[in-house]
Design a protein around this motif. Sequence first.
Motif, PDB file in Angstrom:
ATOM      1  N   ARG A  25       7.459 -64.206  -6.954  1.00 36.40           N
ATOM      2  CA  ARG A  25       8.161 -64.642  -5.747  1.00 36.40           C
ATOM      3  C   ARG A  25       9.570 -65.148  -6.049  1.00 36.40           C
ATOM      4  NH1 ARG A  25       9.584 -69.421  -5.055  1.00 36.40           N
ATOM      5  NH2 ARG A  25       8.645 -71.138  -6.141  1.00 36.40           N
ATOM      6  N   LEU A  26       9.879 -65.349  -7.328  1.00 33.68           N
ATOM      7  CA  LEU A  26      11.199 -65.865  -7.703  1.00 33.68           C
ATOM      8  C   LEU A  26      12.290 -64.853  -7.385  1.00 33.68           C
ATOM      9  CD1 LEU A  26      10.357 -67.507 -11.154  1.00 33.68           C
ATOM     10  CD2 LEU A  26      10.559 -68.623  -8.918  1.00 33.68           C
ATOM     11  N   ILE A  27      13.447 -65.369  -7.007  1.00 37.08           N
ATOM     12  CA  ILE A  27      14.609 -64.512  -6.744  1.00 37.08           C
ATOM     13  C   ILE A  27      15.711 -64.893  -7.733  1.00 37.08           C
ATOM     14  CG2 ILE A  27      14.009 -64.204  -4.304  1.00 37.08           C
ATOM     15  CD1 ILE A  27      16.224 -66.256  -3.634  1.00 37.08           C
ATOM     16  N   GLY A  28      16.750 -64.114  -7.753  1.00 31.92           N
ATOM     17  CA  GLY A  28      17.843 -64.345  -8.684  1.00 31.92           C
ATOM     18  C   GLY A  28      18.374 -65.756  -8.661  1.00 31.92           C
ATOM     19  N   ASP A  29      18.498 -66.323  -7.481  1.00 35.17           N
ATOM     20  CA  ASP A  29      19.024 -67.674  -7.354  1.00 35.17           C
ATOM     21  C   ASP A  29      18.143 -68.692  -8.078  1.00 35.17           C
ATOM     22  OD1 ASP A  29      21.121 -69.359  -6.222  1.00 35.17           O
ATOM     23  OD2 ASP A  29      19.525 -70.205  -4.977  1.00 35.17           O
ATOM     24  N   ASP A  30      16.832 -68.454  -8.116  1.00 39.60           N
ATOM     25  CA  ASP A  30      15.931 -69.361  -8.832  1.00 39.60           C
ATOM     26  C   ASP A  30      16.256 -69.385 -10.325  1.00 39.60           C
ATOM     27  OD1 ASP A  30      14.299 -70.169  -6.591  1.00 39.60           O
ATOM     28  OD2 ASP A  30      13.375 -68.178  -6.675  1.00 39.60           O
ATOM     29  N   PHE A  31      16.568 -68.232 -10.889  1.00 36.76           N
ATOM     30  CA  PHE A  31      16.893 -68.155 -12.315  1.00 36.76           C
ATOM     31  C   PHE A  31      18.247 -68.808 -12.599  1.00 36.76           C
ATOM     32  CE2 PHE A  31      13.967 -64.665 -11.500  1.00 36.76           C
ATOM     33  CZ  PHE A  31      12.972 -64.977 -12.414  1.00 36.76           C
TER      34      PHE A  31
END
Length: 91
Positions: A25-31
């Motif tokens: 469910r993670l998106i680029g912004d999470d990383f």
Amino acid sequence: MIIKLTKPCTFEGGEYKELNCDFDRLIGDDFIKAESEARLMGDRNMMLESSKLYQACVVAKAAKVPVDLIKSLPGKDFNRVTVEAQNFLLG
């Protein structure tokens, strides 16, 4: 992915027996946020995927818990959850 802890962990008044780490469910912004968090805590590792601190930040995002909870896990559980993050990151 449900990761059962070897023993319950108490953090900020709550008890955790497992972590529901939904890496998918993670998106680029999470990383990007995980990297910023790790850098603010002093991580200078050039390859973040191999950094335990960055991995802890990613696990925290995937499990929707504070990174301080991940950092407070007993060694065996901490290593297990960070290895899961590394496996996901290195795919």
